[in-house]
Design a protein around this motif. Structure first.
Motif, PDB file in Angstrom:
ATOM      1  N   GLU A 148      -5.132 -66.028 -62.219  1.00 45.06           N
ATOM      2  CA  GLU A 148      -4.099 -66.712 -61.431  1.00 45.06           C
ATOM      3  C   GLU A 148      -4.329 -66.501 -59.930  1.00 45.06           C
ATOM      4  O   GLU A 148      -4.129 -67.407 -59.115  1.00 45.06           O
ATOM      5  N   SER A 151      -7.017 -68.821 -58.819  1.00 42.53           N
ATOM      6  CA  SER A 151      -6.498 -70.190 -58.752  1.00 42.53           C
ATOM      7  C   SER A 151      -5.745 -70.425 -57.432  1.00 42.53           C
ATOM      8  O   SER A 151      -5.975 -71.421 -56.743  1.00 42.53           O
ATOM      9  N   LYS A 155      -7.305 -72.705 -54.286  1.00 50.84           N
ATOM     10  CA  LYS A 155      -6.562 -73.941 -54.005  1.00 50.84           C
ATOM     11  C   LYS A 155      -6.072 -74.001 -52.546  1.00 50.84           C
ATOM     12  O   LYS A 155      -5.962 -75.072 -51.961  1.00 50.84           O
TER      13      LYS A 155
END
Lengths: 212, 181
Positions: A148, A151, A155
């Motif tokens: 996570e 991610s 991003k």
């Protein structure tokens, strides 16, 4: 200049200072190694019964140390949480707002609560979301939720120039933790091209180590 | 990446965990090697600690930047020299074993700052340095011992700019001078 100060000035030159500091560093290092020796000796005495197990673990560690350094070891050597620059506190201040509570949890390493707080702040959208996402990702890394963290970092790495170097640094560490040294290497290469990099020296050191 | 390079980088950056790690990796082999000389176990441990600290000094000072052999070989060469020095003080040197040290000029790898006898001025400077605040000690150590640039210090100690580092250095040196008696 007084005569006394002139004499003092003559006393300090780079070589003398270097020698004196070398002595100090030696003394500190000697204490550290002597302490290590004492601790190991007392452990051996206390845990004689478990000696065979300790020998096994030592042999295993020795075998592992003979191998090349793993990406996870590089992560462990380099990872430290980014300091709280959003709500720096003074001693007299109370912790009142949601933002202060979230960052206070971050500072005292209560990362799960900090993440809950950061999620609330992100939902309210009344604070610097790029910064909050970075602190959330670092908290996730601290509690081993690496996927996570990656991610979020991947991003948002281009979202704000002010935070870009921090995003790239923690993203490269997250890749190391996730055993993806090639991606870590590429991210570090991008970071090394940034004009401002808060981890300039560490970036070059890691790049050098990853290329060998 | 090779383990030896990793360990040298750690020592260069002042990583305390790396110092302990290097110490533990080669300790048992070194003790086994040193047992053939007339030294007690305590003497061997004492020498071995100095060997590891000498290695760190050579890395930090830039004398050792890359290894021609393995790290273990390098550590053992310093170790052999230190055993020779210790035995020489006891007038108990097996000449054949230490021929390499008796006939030639001492290699600079074996010339350690921490082992030098301090001059009177250096002793005064040492006392003054001990009286400095921790921040000044840390800053001067990075600049004068670890050979860090102002940029390196800026990153390591979280100063706000290079100019702040420079002025802090001047302040620390001034304080140091004032503390010399």
């Amino acid at each position: 200049m007084s005569k006394n100060l002139e004499t003092k000035n003559k006393m300090i030159n780079d070589d003398d200072l270097k020698t004196v500091i070398a002595k100090e560093e030696y003394t500190k290092g000697k204490k550290q190694l002597q302490k290590l020796e004492t601790n190991r000796f007392s452990i051996q005495k206390k845990w004689l019964v478990a000696a065979s197990f300790i020998v096994f673990v030592s042999l295993l560690s020795f075998w592992l140390l003979q191998k090349d350094v793993t990406p996870k070891e590089l992560f462990a050597q380099n990872f430290e949480v980014y300091p709280n620059l959003i709500t720096p506190k003074t001693r007299s201040e109370n912790t009142n707002t949601l933002k202060e509570i979230a960052f206070n949890n971050y500072e005292i390493k209560n990362y799960k609560e900090a993440i809950n707080g950061f999620n609330t702040l992100l939902a309210l959208k009344n604070t610097d979301t790029t910064a909050v996402k970075l602190y959330k990702a670092i908290s996730l890394l601290s509690i081993d939720n690496t996927s996570e963290a990656i991610s979020i970092l991947a991003k948002n790495k281009e979202a704000n120039k002010k935070w870009k170097d921090k995003y790239l640094w923690y993203l490269s560490l997250a890749y190391l933790k996730n055993n993806q040294p090639e991606k870590a290497n590429k991210t570090l290469e991008n970071l090394s091209k940034e004009e401002y990099n808060f981890k300039k020296k560490a970036t070059l050191t890691l790049l050098k180590l990853l290329k060998e | 990446m090779h383990k030896d390079t990793f360990l040298l980088e750690g020592l260069k950056n002042g990583n305390e965990k790396t110092l302990s790690k290097v110490y533990l990796i080669y300790k048992s082999d070194f003790i086994a090697y040193a047992k053939k000389f007339d030294l007690s176990k305590d003497d061997i441990i004492d020498v071995y600690q100095d060997v590891i600290l000498a290695l760190r000094e050579n890395v930090v000072s830039g004398k050792l930047t890359a290894l021609n052999s393995s790290l273990k070989t390098y550590i053992f060469s310093i170790g052999k020299y230190m055993i020779y020095s210790k035995l020489r003080k006891k007038n108990n040197v097996h000449l054949q074993e230490f021929n390499e040290f008796t006939n030639t000029e001492i290699n600079q790898d074996y010339d350690f700052l921490f082992a030098k006898e301090l001059t009177q001025n250096q002793k005064k400077l040492q006392i003054a340095f001990k009286k400095l605040g921790k921040k000044c000690q840390q800053l001067l150590t990075l600049l004068f011992y670890n050979n860090y640039s102002f940029d390196d210090v800026l990153e390591e100690l979280d100063y706000t700019s290079k100019d702040v580092v420079k002025s802090q250095k001047s302040r620390c040196l001034k304080t140091l001078k004032q503390k010399i008696k």
